[in-house]
Design an enzyme around this catalytic site. Sequence first.
Site, mmCIF file in Angstrom:
data_model
loop_
_atom_site.group_PDB
_atom_site.id
_atom_site.type_symbol
_atom_site.label_atom_id
_atom_site.label_comp_id
_atom_site.label_asym_id
_atom_site.label_seq_id
_atom_site.Cartn_x
_atom_site.Cartn_y
_atom_site.Cartn_z
ATOM 1 N N ASP A 195 -8.034 -15.207 20.940
ATOM 2 C CA ASP A 195 -7.940 -14.210 19.862
ATOM 3 C C ASP A 195 -6.763 -13.256 20.008
ATOM 4 O O ASP A 195 -6.786 -12.143 19.471
ATOM 5 C CB ASP A 195 -9.237 -13.395 19.816
ATOM 6 N N VAL A 196 -5.704 -13.686 20.702
ATOM 7 C CA VAL A 196 -4.569 -12.782 20.930
ATOM 8 C C VAL A 196 -3.652 -12.792 19.714
ATOM 9 O O VAL A 196 -3.032 -13.811 19.383
ATOM 10 C CB VAL A 196 -3.788 -13.175 22.198
ATOM 11 N N HIS A 210 0.812 -1.215 0.000
ATOM 12 C CA HIS A 210 0.000 0.000 0.000
ATOM 13 C C HIS A 210 0.844 1.264 0.000
ATOM 14 O O HIS A 210 2.051 1.223 0.243
ATOM 15 C CB HIS A 210 -0.940 0.022 1.212
ATOM 16 N N ASP A 254 5.800 -3.373 17.184
ATOM 17 C CA ASP A 254 4.424 -3.854 17.321
ATOM 18 C C ASP A 254 4.250 -4.628 18.626
ATOM 19 O O ASP A 254 3.851 -4.067 19.631
ATOM 20 C CB ASP A 254 4.036 -4.710 16.121
ATOM 21 N N ASP A 294 7.359 -5.167 3.901
ATOM 22 C CA ASP A 294 6.323 -5.132 4.926
ATOM 23 C C ASP A 294 4.964 -5.441 4.294
ATOM 24 O O ASP A 294 4.628 -4.916 3.225
ATOM 25 C CB ASP A 294 6.300 -3.736 5.575
ATOM 26 N N GLU A 302 8.314 -9.875 5.133
ATOM 27 C CA GLU A 302 7.723 -9.860 6.473
ATOM 28 C C GLU A 302 6.312 -10.435 6.371
ATOM 29 O O GLU A 302 5.438 -9.839 5.739
ATOM 30 C CB GLU A 302 7.683 -8.421 7.018
#
Length: 489
Positions: free
Chosen positions: A343-344, A88, A297, A198, A239
């Site tokens: 959901d981690v 993007h 992150d 990325d 990545e």
Amino acid sequence: MPLKNQVQLITYPDSLGGNLKTLKNVLNSHFSEIFKGGVHILPPFPSSGDRGFAPITYLEIDPSFGTWDDIREIGERFDILVDFMVNHISQKSEYFQDFLRYGRNSKYSDLFLTLDKLWDDGIPVQKDIDKMFLRKPQPYSTFQIQESDTYEKVWTTFGKTDPSEQIDLDIRSEMTKQILTLFFENFKKYNVKIVRLDAVGYVIKKLGTSCFFVEPEIYDFLGWIKDLAESLEIELLPEVHSHHSIQYKLAEHGYWIYDFILPYRILQAIINQSSVALCDYLKTRPAKQFTMLDCHDGIPVKPDLDGLINTTEAQELVNICLDRGSNLSLILSDEHKGEDGFDVHQIRCTYYSVLNCDDDSYLAARAIQFFAPGIPQVYYVGLLAGENDYERVEETGDGREINRHNYTLEEIEQSLQKEVVQRLLKLIQFRNDYEAFNGEFKVKESSTEEIRLRWDHNGKYCELLIDLITKRTTIQYIDENSNLIEYFV
């Protein structure tokens, strides 16, 4: 150009002193012998969001950080790694701004994925979207075209705003390939040696699939961009946050990959005082990897460790992390959560804080990372044994900012005086300089409460022993005079 089997730094352009010139001075003053493997500079480009990860262009450096000449000068002493958000580009880029004005009449219109490139009538079908691995509830945005006063729906995988700041590129378009080539040629011009792709897993959009790492199409694109990079003597690092089997497929195709499993396995071993899962993993993982503990992150969990972890046990570990001040990034799509609802996606924290700011535990973790085969990366907050930055989280509303503290020069000097940091710097130097790390690796048999790792090369060896109960870390090695040395980390 072969990559150096030595430790790299990861940093934002403004996180160690405020800009690229100061970063260069900090590197030269304090770390010239520490980061021999290079420096990963997180996106220094003009960006409209996501702390650099919504780049407007790759042909300029954000003036608040400095100039391309600053990058080139750092690159004269350190191998530079930069991110390339291949999926993007920013809504504020000249390309998309032209599209916003002229719509289908824009000379750049073919760069973007209008919905008719997926559905013939341009109307999204929810059952198709339900199969996709989503990063937000709706993977497209609606934009008003200025000249015609009409509306266009465009694919936007990422973004926290509506409409999104991050506009997906159509990598099938020849125009997209021309622009990507222009960006890579500019990287070469300014001493960039490694490019991290990325979000490359998202570049293929194909109905009936998850639209994530779609095979075999993904390999066609990777082959094209690898040929481009090699022609410019640039190394690629794809990545991909996904099931580990996908990472291993990349490794089988000869690509460097990220070891997104190791940070969790090390954390699990130290907190649970058991080496079993970690050692089993170290015996089978691909060697051609970049390793890390912390990053901008968080510590990866799902989908990277799907099939490798018991979700009940994982939730217990996550709860300990939460008790120690961490916050979480969660999986949004029900289809991609665990059967029990686990959901981690990532545990967000500094690695020093999640180990209760215990120096010995932290250095044990780093020692394991450095002994694991691959190129080790140390995030700047981890380098300085930084603690969770709750103020930044509250100030920005972004949970990731817990591990994105910007250090002043005074704070850097203060952090360098900490004993844990001095011990870490000594360990990094050992990893950089000891020749056995270019040899053969093995996991030695040990009790479940110990870790024993060894490297052998040309008659030299070094062996790591960690007691997971006491967190005592010892390295035995043969020095240049053939003496057996015991080094307490």
